[in-house]
Design a protein around this motif. Structure first.
Motif, PDB file in Angstrom:
ATOM      1  N   ARG A  11       0.839  -1.193   0.000  1.00  0.00           N
ATOM      2  CA  ARG A  11       0.000   0.000   0.000  1.00  0.00           C
ATOM      3  C   ARG A  11       0.876   1.246   0.000  1.00  0.00           C
ATOM      4  N   SER A  12       0.514   2.207  -0.838  1.00  0.00           N
ATOM      5  CA  SER A  12       1.239   3.471  -0.919  1.00  0.00           C
ATOM      6  C   SER A  12       0.720   4.431   0.146  1.00  0.00           C
ATOM      7  N   LEU A  19       0.181   8.406   0.374  1.00  0.00           N
ATOM      8  CA  LEU A  19       0.145   9.519  -0.559  1.00  0.00           C
ATOM      9  C   LEU A  19      -0.247  10.821   0.115  1.00  0.00           C
ATOM     10  N   SER A  48      -1.749   3.383  -5.901  1.00  0.00           N
ATOM     11  CA  SER A  48      -0.555   4.094  -6.355  1.00  0.00           C
ATOM     12  C   SER A  48      -0.891   5.543  -6.681  1.00  0.00           C
ATOM     13  N   GLU A 101       3.873  10.529  -3.578  1.00  0.00           N
ATOM     14  CA  GLU A 101       4.090   9.473  -2.597  1.00  0.00           C
ATOM     15  C   GLU A 101       4.949  10.017  -1.466  1.00  0.00           C
TER      16      GLU A 101
END
Length: 173
Positions: A4-5, A7, A56, A79
């Motif tokens: 999992r990103s 952000l 993403s 990110e």
């Protein structure tokens, strides 16, 4: 399992009803978990900064693209690393400043905090007619509040504004 990103997203543009709903729905459809955010209107302009985990950056940019297609909103996505738990480095205080608007108020009072090793955790300013108001949550190194308060009073006198610095309670969730 896909990683999992984390952000950071900013949305800025002309205010209109429904922006928060539109953006949060687009993120929810992607499975993005909105963890932290702050939103306000600045002179008729909508501003929202948020942190979410999930898809993403490219997926989020694609999902927000239609909302910005007419040019009235600008959405940026980048990110960021996960939050690093830091030891509490200071004592929480609330600083407020008010007086006639003049150039350099924010610079002068925040310099006092920086020189003392203080960390600003939230800051809001507002110009209402001729009255300028600044409210900031700050963490000050233990034992420095009295000296910081005196220095702020000196700087405020030179700016012809009023300043207060008072202890606050920490958030309890």
């Amino acid at each position: 399992m896909k990683a999992r990103s984390e952000l950071a997203i900013t949305v800025i543009g002309h205010d209109r009803p429904g922006i928060v709903a539109d953006v949060s729905e687009a993120l929810a459809r992607l499975g993005a978990n909105l963890t932290d955010s702050t939103m306000t209107r600045l002179r008729g302009h909508f501003t929202w900064t948020l942190v979410c985990g999930g898809p993403s950056a490219a997926e989020v940019e694609a999902a927000l693209g239609p909302l910005a297609a007419d040019g009235r909103l600008l959405a940026t996505v980048r990110e960021v690393g996960p939050e690093v738990e830091a030891a509490v480095a200071g004592e929480p205080y609330l600083m407020s400043v008010h007086g006639a608007d003049r150039l350099g108020i924010v610079a002068a009072v925040t310099r006092v905090l920086a020189e003392a090793g203080g960390n600003i955790t939230d800051l809001t300013t507002r110009l209402t007619g001729p009255l300028y108001v600044l409210v900031a949550e700050v963490d000050l190194p233990p034992g420095t509040a009295e000296a910081v308060g005196k220095r702020l009073a000196e700087v405020a006198g030179g700016l012809e504004v009023e300043v207060t610095l008072r202890p606050t309670e920490t958030d309890v969730l």
